[in-house]
Design a protein around this motif. Structure first.
Motif, PDB file in Angstrom:
ATOM      1  N   HIS A 169      19.000  -4.846   8.356  1.00 37.53           N
ATOM      2  CA  HIS A 169      19.268  -5.022   9.785  1.00 37.53           C
ATOM      3  C   HIS A 169      18.537  -6.260  10.286  1.00 37.53           C
ATOM      4  O   HIS A 169      17.464  -6.609   9.794  1.00 37.53           O
ATOM      5  CB  HIS A 169      18.805  -3.796  10.575  1.00 37.53           C
ATOM      6  CG  HIS A 169      19.692  -2.608  10.401  1.00 37.53           C
ATOM      7  ND1 HIS A 169      19.501  -1.425  11.071  1.00 37.53           N
ATOM      8  CD2 HIS A 169      20.797  -2.407   9.630  1.00 37.53           C
ATOM      9  CE1 HIS A 169      20.417  -0.559  10.726  1.00 37.53           C
ATOM     10  NE2 HIS A 169      21.221  -1.128   9.849  1.00 37.53           N
TER      11      HIS A 169
ATOM     12  N   ASN B  75      23.807   6.536  19.850  1.00 35.35           N
ATOM     13  CA  ASN B  75      23.564   5.477  18.874  1.00 35.35           C
ATOM     14  C   ASN B  75      23.472   4.146  19.641  1.00 35.35           C
ATOM     15  O   ASN B  75      24.338   3.282  19.542  1.00 35.35           O
ATOM     16  CB  ASN B  75      24.665   5.455  17.817  1.00 35.35           C
ATOM     17  CG  ASN B  75      24.358   4.560  16.648  1.00 35.35           C
ATOM     18  OD1 ASN B  75      23.407   3.781  16.667  1.00 35.35           O
ATOM     19  ND2 ASN B  75      25.182   4.657  15.615  1.00 35.35           N
ATOM     20  N   GLU B  76      22.397   4.006  20.403  1.00 39.06           N
ATOM     21  CA  GLU B  76      22.262   2.880  21.333  1.00 39.06           C
ATOM     22  C   GLU B  76      22.256   1.535  20.624  1.00 39.06           C
ATOM     23  O   GLU B  76      22.795   0.548  21.142  1.00 39.06           O
ATOM     24  CB  GLU B  76      21.015   3.058  22.186  1.00 39.06           C
ATOM     25  CG  GLU B  76      21.120   4.264  23.103  1.00 39.06           C
ATOM     26  CD  GLU B  76      19.821   4.591  23.828  1.00 39.06           C
ATOM     27  OE1 GLU B  76      18.826   3.860  23.658  1.00 39.06           O
ATOM     28  OE2 GLU B  76      19.817   5.593  24.557  1.00 39.06           O
ATOM     29  N   LYS B  77      21.669   1.461  19.452  1.00 38.42           N
ATOM     30  CA  LYS B  77      21.632   0.201  18.705  1.00 38.42           C
ATOM     31  C   LYS B  77      23.052  -0.249  18.357  1.00 38.42           C
ATOM     32  O   LYS B  77      23.397  -1.429  18.503  1.00 38.42           O
ATOM     33  CB  LYS B  77      20.783   0.371  17.443  1.00 38.42           C
ATOM     34  CG  LYS B  77      20.551  -0.907  16.685  1.00 38.42           C
ATOM     35  CD  LYS B  77      19.579  -0.671  15.535  1.00 38.42           C
ATOM     36  CE  LYS B  77      19.321  -1.947  14.765  1.00 38.42           C
ATOM     37  NZ  LYS B  77      18.385  -1.747  13.670  1.00 38.42           N
TER      38      LYS B  77
ATOM     39  N   ARG C 159      24.930  -1.403  21.528  1.00 40.95           N
ATOM     40  CA  ARG C 159      24.518  -2.770  21.895  1.00 40.95           C
ATOM     41  C   ARG C 159      25.166  -3.809  20.981  1.00 40.95           C
ATOM     42  O   ARG C 159      25.632  -4.854  21.434  1.00 40.95           O
ATOM     43  CB  ARG C 159      22.996  -2.914  21.836  1.00 40.95           C
ATOM     44  CG  ARG C 159      22.275  -2.398  23.048  1.00 40.95           C
ATOM     45  CD  ARG C 159      20.810  -2.828  23.089  1.00 40.95           C
ATOM     46  NE  ARG C 159      20.067  -2.528  21.879  1.00 40.95           N
ATOM     47  CZ  ARG C 159      19.482  -1.350  21.621  1.00 40.95           C
ATOM     48  NH1 ARG C 159      19.545  -0.379  22.513  1.00 40.95           N
ATOM     49  NH2 ARG C 159      18.834  -1.162  20.485  1.00 40.95           N
TER      50      ARG C 159
END
Length: 162
Positions: free
Chosen positions: A90, A122-124, A127
């Motif tokens: 990542h 799953n905020e990542k 975004r």
């Protein structure tokens, strides 16, 4: 190190299966987790050549897969995507490079719309997709009960310009 994106082949299957087993856990999938028990079962679902893989050096570090949403001719301009990048990789631009190649692949197949589903928790990922130009086209409110918490399923899309 340069990121290389290419179509999957037989020698990638073990690494792709391992990425799936690591990436799809509570918070990224509505099931407890996704786990493949054998390369044969993974190959049956994702045969060689069916997805794009990202290589970082000699390491398979991510993939993106496109599929038709339905078999209907009136829906053939749309494809749904699924992707995963190994957590160790990542922040290296691998997801963005996979997305760029997937958009070109979709255009080459005559697609004009990409869509996907992602858990609101799953905020990542939300975004990331927003940064890639995806917009919310729907929200299935409280669609999944994950450990006693109701989680929305977000339906995202991106129109492709030719």
């Amino acid at each position: 190190m340069k990121i290389v994106v290419r179509f999957s082949d037989e020698k990638d299957l073990d690494a792709l299966m391992a990425i799936d087993n690591i990436a799809w856990v509570k918070g990224t999938t509505p099931s407890e987790r996704i786990h493949w028990d054998s390369v044969e079962s993974f190959r049956n679902e994702y045969p060689p050549g069916s997805m794009l893989v990202a290589m970082y050096g000699d390491t398979v570090c991510g993939y993106i897969q496109l599929q038709n949403v339905t078999p209907l001719p009136s829906n053939r301009h749309v494809c749904e995507l699924a992707m995963a990048v190994h957590p160790d990789h990542h922040g290296r631009g691998i997801g963005q490079e996979l997305m760029r190649h997937a958009e070109n692949w979709a255009r080459s197949m005559g697609k004009t719309k990409l869509c996907l589903r992602v858990l609101s928790c799953n905020e990542k990922a939300v975004r990331f997709y927003t940064k890639c130009g995806f917009l919310e086209q729907g929200r299935l409110v409280g669609e999944f009960d994950i450990d006693g918490e109701l989680v929305d399923d977000l339906l995202l899309y991106k129109m492709l310009l030719h």
